[in-house]
Scaffold this motif. Structure first.
Motif, PDB file in Angstrom:
ATOM      1  N   VAL A 130       0.854  -1.195   0.000  1.00 38.46           N
ATOM      2  CA  VAL A 130       0.000   0.000   0.000  1.00 38.46           C
ATOM      3  C   VAL A 130       0.884   1.235   0.000  1.00 38.46           C
ATOM      4  N   ASP A 131       0.497   2.239  -0.775  1.00 40.50           N
ATOM      5  CA  ASP A 131       1.174   3.534  -0.748  1.00 40.50           C
ATOM      6  C   ASP A 131       0.435   4.453   0.214  1.00 40.50           C
ATOM      7  N   TYR A 132       1.195   5.170   1.031  1.00 43.80           N
ATOM      8  CA  TYR A 132       0.590   6.089   1.999  1.00 43.80           C
ATOM      9  C   TYR A 132       1.001   7.520   1.670  1.00 43.80           C
ATOM     10  N   HIS A 133       0.029   8.416   1.740  1.00 43.64           N
ATOM     11  CA  HIS A 133       0.205   9.814   1.374  1.00 43.64           C
ATOM     12  C   HIS A 133      -0.296  10.680   2.524  1.00 43.64           C
ATOM     13  N   ALA A 134       0.208  11.894   2.611  1.00 43.91           N
ATOM     14  CA  ALA A 134      -0.235  12.824   3.650  1.00 43.91           C
ATOM     15  C   ALA A 134      -0.731  14.109   2.997  1.00 43.91           C
ATOM     16  N   VAL A 135      -1.892  14.600   3.450  1.00 43.82           N
ATOM     17  CA  VAL A 135      -2.433  15.868   2.947  1.00 43.82           C
ATOM     18  C   VAL A 135      -2.654  16.812   4.120  1.00 43.82           C
ATOM     19  N   THR A 136      -2.567  18.087   3.849  1.00 39.83           N
ATOM     20  CA  THR A 136      -2.641  19.102   4.900  1.00 39.83           C
ATOM     21  C   THR A 136      -4.081  19.433   5.276  1.00 39.83           C
ATOM     22  N   ASP A 137      -4.220  20.155   6.385  1.00 37.95           N
ATOM     23  CA  ASP A 137      -5.536  20.665   6.783  1.00 37.95           C
ATOM     24  C   ASP A 137      -6.138  21.523   5.675  1.00 37.95           C
ATOM     25  N   ASP A 138      -5.317  22.376   5.058  1.00 38.63           N
ATOM     26  CA  ASP A 138      -5.824  23.274   4.017  1.00 38.63           C
ATOM     27  C   ASP A 138      -6.326  22.493   2.807  1.00 38.63           C
ATOM     28  N   GLU A 139      -5.581  21.475   2.394  1.00 42.02           N
ATOM     29  CA  GLU A 139      -6.025  20.641   1.272  1.00 42.02           C
ATOM     30  C   GLU A 139      -7.309  19.904   1.623  1.00 42.02           C
ATOM     31  N   THR A 140      -7.409  19.472   2.863  1.00 40.67           N
ATOM     32  CA  THR A 140      -8.602  18.761   3.329  1.00 40.67           C
ATOM     33  C   THR A 140      -9.822  19.671   3.296  1.00 40.67           C
ATOM     34  N   LEU A 141      -9.659  20.898   3.790  1.00 39.41           N
ATOM     35  CA  LEU A 141     -10.770  21.863   3.766  1.00 39.41           C
ATOM     36  C   LEU A 141     -11.213  22.161   2.344  1.00 39.41           C
ATOM     37  N   ASP A 142     -10.258  22.318   1.436  1.00 36.83           N
ATOM     38  CA  ASP A 142     -10.589  22.580   0.043  1.00 36.83           C
ATOM     39  C   ASP A 142     -11.428  21.442  -0.531  1.00 36.83           C
ATOM     40  N   ALA A 143     -11.047  20.204  -0.236  1.00 32.75           N
ATOM     41  CA  ALA A 143     -11.815  19.047  -0.703  1.00 32.75           C
ATOM     42  C   ALA A 143     -13.200  19.003  -0.066  1.00 32.75           C
ATOM     43  N   PHE A 144     -13.278  19.344   1.222  1.00 30.62           N
ATOM     44  CA  PHE A 144     -14.556  19.397   1.941  1.00 30.62           C
ATOM     45  C   PHE A 144     -15.521  20.354   1.243  1.00 30.62           C
ATOM     46  N   TYR A 145     -15.040  21.552   0.935  1.00 26.65           N
ATOM     47  CA  TYR A 145     -15.888  22.543   0.271  1.00 26.65           C
ATOM     48  C   TYR A 145     -16.239  22.124  -1.155  1.00 26.65           C
ATOM     49  N   LYS A 146     -15.259  21.609  -1.887  1.00 27.96           N
ATOM     50  CA  LYS A 146     -15.493  21.264  -3.297  1.00 27.96           C
ATOM     51  C   LYS A 146     -16.514  20.145  -3.450  1.00 27.96           C
ATOM     52  N   LEU A 147     -16.390  19.083  -2.642  1.00 31.65           N
ATOM     53  CA  LEU A 147     -17.356  17.992  -2.748  1.00 31.65           C
ATOM     54  C   LEU A 147     -18.751  18.472  -2.355  1.00 31.65           C
ATOM     55  N   SER A 148     -18.811  19.343  -1.350  1.00 31.28           N
ATOM     56  CA  SER A 148     -20.105  19.887  -0.929  1.00 31.28           C
ATOM     57  C   SER A 148     -20.754  20.687  -2.051  1.00 31.28           C
ATOM     58  N   ARG A 149     -19.981  21.583  -2.674  1.00 38.05           N
ATOM     59  CA  ARG A 149     -20.512  22.488  -3.695  1.00 38.05           C
ATOM     60  C   ARG A 149     -20.744  21.800  -5.037  1.00 38.05           C
ATOM     61  N   MET A 150     -19.856  20.859  -5.394  1.00 40.52           N
ATOM     62  CA  MET A 150     -19.915  20.261  -6.727  1.00 40.52           C
ATOM     63  C   MET A 150     -20.817  19.035  -6.819  1.00 40.52           C
ATOM     64  N   GLU A 151     -20.970  18.319  -5.701  1.00 38.69           N
ATOM     65  CA  GLU A 151     -21.749  17.079  -5.753  1.00 38.69           C
ATOM     66  C   GLU A 151     -22.933  17.062  -4.793  1.00 38.69           C
ATOM     67  N   GLY A 152     -23.060  18.092  -3.956  1.00 39.21           N
ATOM     68  CA  GLY A 152     -24.148  18.078  -2.983  1.00 39.21           C
ATOM     69  C   GLY A 152     -23.951  17.045  -1.896  1.00 39.21           C
ATOM     70  N   ILE A 153     -22.703  16.700  -1.622  1.00 40.08           N
ATOM     71  CA  ILE A 153     -22.358  15.714  -0.588  1.00 40.08           C
ATOM     72  C   ILE A 153     -21.403  16.380   0.391  1.00 40.08           C
ATOM     73  N   ILE A 154     -21.817  16.549   1.636  1.00 37.68           N
ATOM     74  CA  ILE A 154     -20.957  17.138   2.657  1.00 37.68           C
ATOM     75  C   ILE A 154     -20.229  15.993   3.350  1.00 37.68           C
ATOM     76  N   PRO A 155     -18.912  15.880   3.122  1.00 37.93           N
ATOM     77  CA  PRO A 155     -18.181  14.741   3.672  1.00 37.93           C
ATOM     78  C   PRO A 155     -17.648  15.018   5.076  1.00 37.93           C
ATOM     79  N   ALA A 156     -17.397  13.969   5.820  1.00 39.34           N
ATOM     80  CA  ALA A 156     -16.669  14.119   7.079  1.00 39.34           C
ATOM     81  C   ALA A 156     -15.274  14.644   6.785  1.00 39.34           C
ATOM     82  N   LEU A 157     -14.694  15.377   7.732  1.00 41.01           N
ATOM     83  CA  LEU A 157     -13.338  15.873   7.542  1.00 41.01           C
ATOM     84  C   LEU A 157     -12.339  14.731   7.387  1.00 41.01           C
TER      85      LEU A 157
END
Length: 398
Positions: free
Chosen positions: A327-354
Motif C-alpha cells: 500500500v502507498d501512503y500519502h499525507a495531505v494538509t488541513d488546508d487541502e482537506t478543507l478545500d476538498a470538503f468545500y469542493k465535494l459539498s458544492r460540486m456534488e451536494g455531498i458534505i463529507p466528514a473531515l
C-alpha cells in the motif's frame, strides 16, 4: 491461502507488528474474546443474523457513486463508496453491530469504547440501543468541543459520555481512559475497540467486519464499469475504513491501494498525525505498530483538523502493508482537506466528514496528475458532525 486468511498469525502478528501485550488481569478476557470470535464469527447463525442487521437496519449495501462534476474538474474518473449513507452516518456501524452481537452471545451486558470524532461512539451507542445494552463512551475534551453534534447524539441514544481531561485531551487519552474503566468491568462488559488497533484479536476482527465495504465496492464497480479501478483510496487514522476497503482489492495486483493520513499544519512534532510518513516501530495500547514518538520515546502529541485521525499510532496491518510495499501512503494538509470538503459539498451536494475529505483531497490531486484514470474512494462518513466546527472556524466556503 488468500492474504486475508494468512494474516494475522495465531498470535495476532502481521509480520513484526501487532500482537497482544496486556497486563495479566486482562489476558483471560482478551483470550475469551478471541475464542468467542473464532467460534461465533464464522458460524452460519451469527453471520445470518449479521446479514439481516446489515440489510434491514443499516441499509446495506451502500452505493458506489460516480462523482461526475468532481471528475470533470480533476480530469480523472472519481467514484465514491458512500459509507456516509450507512445508518448513523459512517462505516463505524459495520463493526459496532458485529461487536455488540458478539458481546450479546458472550453474555455481556455493557459496551465500553473510546471515540475521537464521535462516529464510533455514535455507532456503538446505536448498537447498544438495538441490543438493549448499557454503553459508556470516553472522549477527549478537545474532541467533545469540536464534535458537539455527535456528543448530543450519543446522549440521546442512551450512552454515558465520559469527558477525558488529562494529557492531550484527545483520542489517545480517550483510549487510555476507556482501558482504565474497562479493567474492573471486564467480566460483564466488552471493550469494543473502534478501529483496526489495539491488542489481538481486534485488528483482525474489525478488519473482517469492515471488509463488507471492500467486497461490496469491488462488485459494484465491476457492475458499473466492467473493470476494476486503477486506484483505491481511503483515509487512515487507526485505519478501519481503509482496511475494510482494501480487503476487497488486496488480491488484485493491478489495483493500486492508497492510504491518506493527516499532515495537519506542518511537519513538526505536534502539528500532524502522519504516522505512516514519520513514524517508527513502537508500542502503544498493547500492540506494536509504526508510532509517532517525542524526544523521550513517548507517544507524541498529534494534530489533525479531523478528530477521528489524530492518533499517534496506526493499525498494525497498515504498518505491515507499508513495510511490504503493498500500500502507498500519502499525507495531505488541513488546508487541502478543507478545500476538498468545500469542493465535494458544492460540486456534488455531498458534505463529507473531515476524515473522508483527506481521501477526497488525495483523489483530486492524483486525478489531476493522472488524467483519465479511475479512482475509487471510500467516503467513510458524512460531515454533519463537522459543519458547526468548520463554519465557526473557517466559514462556509463562500
Amino acid at each position: 491461502m488468500s492474504y486475508l486468511k494468512s494474516f494475522p498469525n495465531q498470535e495476532g502478528f502481521f509480520g513484526d507488528f501487532g500482537g497482544a501485550f496486556l497486563p495479566p488481569v486482562l489476558i483471560p478476557h482478551f483470550e475469551e474474546i478471541n475464542k468467542a470470535y473464532m467460534e461465533l464469527g464464522r458460524s452460519a447463525d451469527f453471520l445470518n443474523e449479521l446479514k439481516y442487521i446489515r440489510k434491514h437496519y443499516q441499509g446495506r449495501p451502500t452505493p458506489v457513486y460516480y462523482a461526475h462534476n468532481l471528475s470533470k474538474e480533476c480530469g480523472a474518473h472519481i467514484y465514491l463508496k458512500r459509507e456516509d449513507l450507512n445508518h448513523s452516518g459512517a462505516h463505524k456501524l459495520n463493526h459496532c453491530m458485529a461487536e455488540a452481537l458478539l458481546a450479546k452471545h458472550m453474555g455481556k451486558t455493557k459496551l465500553i469504547a473510546e471515540t475521537g470524532a464521535g462516529q464510533h461512539g455514535v455507532a456503538l451507542a446505536t448498537a447498544a440501543a438495538y441490543f438493549g445494552m448499557e454503553c459508556e463512551i470516553h472522549m477527549g475534551e478537545i474532541d467533545i468541543a469540536k464534535e458537539a453534534p455527535n456528543v448530543t447524539r450519543m446522549k440521546l441514544l442512551g450512552a454515558k459520555v465520559v469527558p477525558v481531561s488529562f494529557g492531550g485531551r484527545s483520542l489517545k487519552e480517550a483510549v487510555d481512559s476507556a482501558f482504565d474503566s474497562y479493567v474492573p468491568q471486564a467480566d460483564t462488559a466488552l471493550f469494543a475497540i473502534g478501529s483496526v488497533v489495539g491488542p489481538h484479536p481486534f485488528p483482525m476482527m474489525v478488519r473482517n467486519f469492515q471488509s463488507v465495504v471492500g467486497h461490496e465496492a469491488r462488485e459494484q464497480f465491476l457492475e458499473m464499469t466492467g473493470e476494476l479501478p486503477d486506484q483505491v483510496g481511503a483515509c487512515v487514522g487507526g485505519g478501519s475504513n481503509a482496511m475494510g476497503m482494501f480487503a476487497g482489492f488486496i488480491e488484485d495486483e493491478n489495483v493500486g491501494l492508497n492510504g491518506v493520513e493527516p499532515l495537519g499544519r506542518g511537519t513538526n512534532i505536534g502539528e500532524h498525525s502522519a504516522t505512516m510518513t514519520y513514524g517508527k516501530p513502537g508500542m502503544i495500547h498493547g500492540f506494536k505498530c509504526l508510532l509517532l514518538e517525542d524526544e523521550e520515546g513517548n507517544p507524541a502529541p498529534v494534530h489533525s483538523i479531523a478528530s477521528g485521525l489524530d492518533y499517534p499510532g496506526v493499525g498494525p496491518e497498515h504498518s505491515y502493508l507499508k513495510t511490504m510495499g503493498k500500500v502507498d501512503y500519502h499525507a495531505v494538509t488541513d488546508d487541502e482537506t478543507l478545500d476538498a470538503f468545500y469542493k465535494l459539498s458544492r460540486m456534488e451536494g455531498i458534505i463529507p466528514a473531515l476524515e473522508s475529505s483527506h481521501a477526497v483531497a488525495w483523489a483530486m490531486k492524483h486525478g489531476k496528475e493522472n488524467p483519465g484514470s479511475t479512482i475509487l474512494i471510500n467516503l467513510s462518513g458524512r460531515g454533519d458532525k463537522d459543519i458547526d466546527y468548520v463554519a465557526e472556524n473557517f466559514g462556509t466556503g463562500e
